[in-house]
Enzyme design. Structure first.
Site, PDB file in Angstrom:
ATOM      1  N   ASN A 195       0.803  -1.210   0.000  1.00 43.84           N
ATOM      2  CA  ASN A 195       0.000   0.000   0.000  1.00 43.84           C
ATOM      3  C   ASN A 195       0.848   1.278   0.000  1.00 43.84           C
ATOM      4  O   ASN A 195       0.378   2.332  -0.427  1.00 43.84           O
ATOM      5  CB  ASN A 195      -0.916  -0.030   1.233  1.00 43.84           C
ATOM      6  CG  ASN A 195      -1.519   1.315   1.529  1.00 43.84           C
ATOM      7  OD1 ASN A 195      -2.462   1.740   0.882  1.00 43.84           O
ATOM      8  ND2 ASN A 195      -0.945   2.023   2.501  1.00 43.84           N
ATOM      9  N   TYR A 238       3.225   9.225 -11.015  1.00 48.37           N
ATOM     10  CA  TYR A 238       2.309   8.420 -10.197  1.00 48.37           C
ATOM     11  C   TYR A 238       1.551   7.407 -11.063  1.00 48.37           C
ATOM     12  O   TYR A 238       1.464   6.226 -10.721  1.00 48.37           O
ATOM     13  CB  TYR A 238       1.334   9.361  -9.492  1.00 48.37           C
ATOM     14  CG  TYR A 238       0.429   8.691  -8.480  1.00 48.37           C
ATOM     15  CD1 TYR A 238       0.909   8.329  -7.218  1.00 48.37           C
ATOM     16  CD2 TYR A 238      -0.913   8.461  -8.763  1.00 48.37           C
ATOM     17  CE1 TYR A 238       0.073   7.738  -6.283  1.00 48.37           C
ATOM     18  CE2 TYR A 238      -1.753   7.870  -7.838  1.00 48.37           C
ATOM     19  CZ  TYR A 238      -1.262   7.501  -6.600  1.00 48.37           C
ATOM     20  OH  TYR A 238      -2.093   6.919  -5.685  1.00 48.37           O
TER      21      TYR A 238
END
Lengths: 247, 78
Positions: free
Chosen positions: A90, A155
């Site tokens: 995560n 990203y």
């Protein structure tokens, strides 16, 4: 749905979606080790909450980009709890900029934290999961890894890369009953998204058929499903949790 | 001692790959002769590490392709 006695690691588990995953897992009966980079106090609070739910907890300081540290983290969990059943990759950061303005540091930092870390932890987890003849890995992607996003080339590249990695991993380890899947959230209310300006938020809401931001629990419920035995025939899948945004 | 290593290595291979002991000769290649897939060979190395209390780095593991390679490597390291 339950994760009773499953030993889990959540990277970047002190805040945001990672924290929500850790707490959801604990409520479902899992033992949860979280890693964190800087927020020791927040991480310890999450560990305390996990313990209050009646589960075992660890909070381990670890820079997700550090390859050998990942091996240490996995080894520690296996040593103390006897096995590793579930890994949730995560940990992630954003350093948004237009490509024309993006510098090398912004690119490298995001790729290393969001993508290299997934390799680090997934590789280290493979051996104990092979020994146990099973395991579940859930990687937290993003809808922008599917659709792209102006200002987030680093990203979105890291999150698209994560999808390719997950599918390769799923194919390599399927014969050992190790599953790997991606949950790709859309716009979720966390610290990572709270700094967006109102104009951006308004356009996000307009692009989201469900017409609102999601909350972290709406993501962690799906992660829990993929971690659990309820999803035993699902591997190499990408599940969007985005209110329909990327449909 | 060296015979112990050889016998133990062979028994691990028989057990892991489900092959007949007579096939597990020094020249036998895990992949080509004993039907191991790439993950099987990784698991064999893991089993050698466990049974002989060794740590076999990936770059060494890549050079262990036959029964003889494994016996020789483990004899040298243990």
């Amino acid at each position: 749905m339950n994760l009773k006695d499953k030993n889990c690691i959540v990277t970047g588990g002190s805040r945001g979606i990672g924290k929500s995953i850790a707490l959801t897992f604990a409520k479902l009966g899992a033992n949860v080790a979280i890693t964190y980079s800087r927020s020791a106090d927040a991480a310890n609070e999450v560990a305390d909450e996990i313990k209050k739910a009646g589960s075992k907890a660890m909070a381990i300081q670890a820079d997700a980009t550090d390859f050998s540290k990942a091996e240490e983290v996995i080894a520690k969990v296996v040593e103390e709890w006897g096995a590793l059943d579930v890994l949730i990759n995560n940990a992630g950061i954003t350093k948004d900029n237009l490509i024309l303005r993006m510098n090398e540091e912004q690119w490298d930092a995001v790729i290393n934290t969001n993508l290299k870390s997934v390799f680090n932890y997934s590789k280290a987890a493979a051996k104990p999961m092979m020994r146990a003849r099973g395991g579940s890995i859930v990687n937290i992607g993003s809808v922008v890894g599917i659709s792209g996003n102006a200002g987030q080339s680093n990203y979105s590249a890291s999150k698209a890369g994560l999808i390719g990695f997950t599918k390769s991993y799923a194919k390599e380890l399927a014969s050992r009953n190790i599953r790997a899947n991606v949950v790709a959230p859309g716009y979720i209310t966390t610290e990572m998204t709270q700094d967006l300006d109102e104009k951006v938020l308004e356009s996000i809401r307009e692009e989201t058929p469900l017409g609102r931001a999601g909350n972290p629990e709406e993501v962690s419920n799906v992660v829990a499903f993929l971690a659990s035995d309820l999803s035993s025939y699902i591997t190499g899948e990408v599940i969007r949790v985005d209110g329909g945004m990327a449909m | 001692m060296s015979q112990d290593v050889e016998a133990k290595v062979k028994s691990i291979i028989v057990d892991k790959l489900g092959v007949d002991e007579s096939e597990v000769v020094a020249e036998a290649n895990f992949t080509n002769d004993l039907g191991a897939d790439s993950l099987d060979t990784v698991e064999l190395i893991m089993e050698f590490e466990k049974e002989f209390d060794l740590s076999i780095p990936d770059e060494d593991a890549e050079n262990i392709a036959t029964v003889g390679d494994a016996v020789k490597y483990i004899q040298e390291k243990s």
